[in-house]
Design an enzyme around this catalytic site. Structure first.
Site, PDB file in Angstrom:
ATOM      1  N   ASN A  84      -7.721  12.228   9.427  1.00 45.16           N
ATOM      2  CA  ASN A  84      -8.769  11.312   8.984  1.00 45.16           C
ATOM      3  C   ASN A  84      -9.433  11.898   7.747  1.00 45.16           C
ATOM      4  OD1 ASN A  84     -10.669   9.102   9.187  1.00 45.16           O
ATOM      5  ND2 ASN A  84     -12.177  10.568   9.962  1.00 45.16           N
ATOM      6  N   HIS A 139     -13.192  11.896   5.952  1.00 44.92           N
ATOM      7  CA  HIS A 139     -14.593  11.537   6.203  1.00 44.92           C
ATOM      8  C   HIS A 139     -15.405  11.918   4.963  1.00 44.92           C
ATOM      9  CE1 HIS A 139     -18.189  10.622   8.456  1.00 44.92           C
ATOM     10  NE2 HIS A 139     -18.717  11.733   7.980  1.00 44.92           N
ATOM     11  N   SER A 190     -14.083  15.548   3.679  1.00 46.58           N
ATOM     12  CA  SER A 190     -13.277  16.422   4.530  1.00 46.58           C
ATOM     13  C   SER A 190     -12.077  15.650   5.060  1.00 46.58           C
ATOM     14  CB  SER A 190     -14.087  16.900   5.748  1.00 46.58           C
ATOM     15  OG  SER A 190     -15.314  17.478   5.356  1.00 46.58           O
ATOM     16  N   ASP A 211     -15.681  12.252  14.076  1.00 45.46           N
ATOM     17  CA  ASP A 211     -15.853  12.960  12.803  1.00 45.46           C
ATOM     18  C   ASP A 211     -15.936  14.478  12.972  1.00 45.46           C
ATOM     19  OD1 ASP A 211     -15.769  10.534  11.450  1.00 45.46           O
ATOM     20  OD2 ASP A 211     -17.922  10.245  11.585  1.00 45.46           O
TER      21      ASP A 211
HETATM   22  C1  GAR Z   1     -13.796   6.331   2.370  1.00 44.58           C
HETATM   23  O1  GAR Z   1     -14.880   6.817   1.625  1.00 44.58           O
HETATM   24  C2  GAR Z   1     -13.630   7.134   3.647  1.00 44.58           C
HETATM   25  O2  GAR Z   1     -13.936   8.500   3.479  1.00 44.58           O
HETATM   26  C3  GAR Z   1     -14.614   6.462   4.569  1.00 44.58           C
HETATM   27  O3  GAR Z   1     -14.484   5.095   4.291  1.00 44.58           O
HETATM   28  C4  GAR Z   1     -14.103   4.927   2.921  1.00 44.58           C
HETATM   29  C5  GAR Z   1     -12.885   4.035   2.897  1.00 44.58           C
HETATM   30  O4  GAR Z   1     -12.528   3.700   1.594  1.00 44.58           O
HETATM   31  N1  GAR Z   1     -14.313   6.764   5.938  1.00 44.58           N
HETATM   32  C6  GAR Z   1     -15.230   6.985   6.878  1.00 44.58           C
HETATM   33  O5  GAR Z   1     -16.422   6.847   6.675  1.00 44.58           O
HETATM   34  C7  GAR Z   1     -14.669   7.389   8.238  1.00 44.58           C
HETATM   35  N2  GAR Z   1     -15.678   7.964   9.060  1.00 44.58           N
HETATM   36  P1  GAR Z   1     -11.064   3.138   1.287  1.00 44.58           P
HETATM   37  O6  GAR Z   1     -10.834   1.985   2.256  1.00 44.58           O
HETATM   38  O7  GAR Z   1     -11.162   2.638  -0.133  1.00 44.58           O
HETATM   39  O8  GAR Z   1     -10.086   4.255   1.472  1.00 44.58           O
END
Ligand code: GAR
Length: 217
Positions: free
Chosen positions: A107, A109, A136, A145
């Site tokens: 994942n 985060h 991360s 997370d």
């Molecule tokens: C990213 O910033 C990712 O790190 C976050 O959602 C966004 C997705 O963007 N994920 C989380 O918050 C998970 N806990 P994307 O769809 O453009 O890759």
């Protein structure tokens, strides 16, 4: 050739970065499918236009987390991937699901874990007054997370930052470190030792994007 399944909920920019890096860097892997939990996830169009199989398992069609996760696992296991890549997949997963993919699910985060798990991480960072923030990539465990960290990126928090400007600075680094982590996995270079992840041969498991706007690189 290793098989990857990428799970998304929305925009899918991390998925896109992984798909592009896999092709341009010639990884010994292919993205076999992109699965979304929302039919309107924008990233599905990118995946389809790149010839990648797509599927939707709409969480709203299921009465509870157990039944949703079971349906999702069925879709994933039909592909028999080596690695499941959560890329902006905004669902809390059941312990049973997480255990099923132990050691083979990553994942990203948007914080320097273990700081700021959960949502609104950029606002959390601003509110806490930290001078560095980041992202991360970690192996997924049943604690939300958390999990062994593969690679982290750090960026400075600038005067005048908003959650949006900070998010953009962090996202640019996600697009570098997440493909890097997935490549290490498919190259068989990652080993889990308790809560530590070792990389062989070793190289920095961090990225410091240390320049400030106007100062150049
Ligand atoms: C990213 O910033 C990712 O790190 C976050 O959602 C966004 C997705 O963007 N994920 C989380 O918050 C998970 N806990 P994307 O769809 O453009 O890759």
């Amino acid at each position: 050739m290793k098989k990857l399944v990428i799970l998304i909920s929305g925009r899918g920019s991390n998925m896109e970065a992984i798909v592009r890096a896999c092709a341009s860097e010639g990884w010994p892997a292919r993205v076999a499918a992109v699965i979304a939990n929302r039919p309107d996830a924008a990233g599905l169009a990118f995946a389809a236009s790149h010839g990648i199989a797509t599927a939707v398992v709409d969480h709203r069609q299921f009465p509870d987390r157990d039944s949703f996760d079971a349906a999702l696992a069925e879709q994933i296991d039909a592909i028999a991937p080596d690695l499941v890549v959560l890329a902006g997949f905004m669902r809390v997963l059941t312990e049973r699901f997480v255990d099923h993919y132990a050691g083979r699910m990553l994942n990203v985060h948007p914080s320097l874990l273990p700081s700021f798990p959960g949502l609104k991480t950029h606002q959390q960072a601003l509110d806490a007054g930290v001078r560095f923030h980041g992202a991360s990539v970690h192996f997924v465990t049943s604690k939300l997370d958390h999990g062994p960290i593969v690679v982290q990126s750090a960026v400075p928090v600038e005067a005048g930052d908003t959650a949006q400007t900070l998010a953009a600075r962090v996202l640019a680094t996600e697009h570098i470190i997440y493909p890097r982590a997935v490549r290490w996995f498919v190259e068989g270079r990652l080993a889990l030792d308790g809560s530590r992840v070792t990389l062989t041969p070793s190289e920095p498991q961090w990225l410091f994007a240390g320049h400030t706007a106007g100062e150049g690189a």
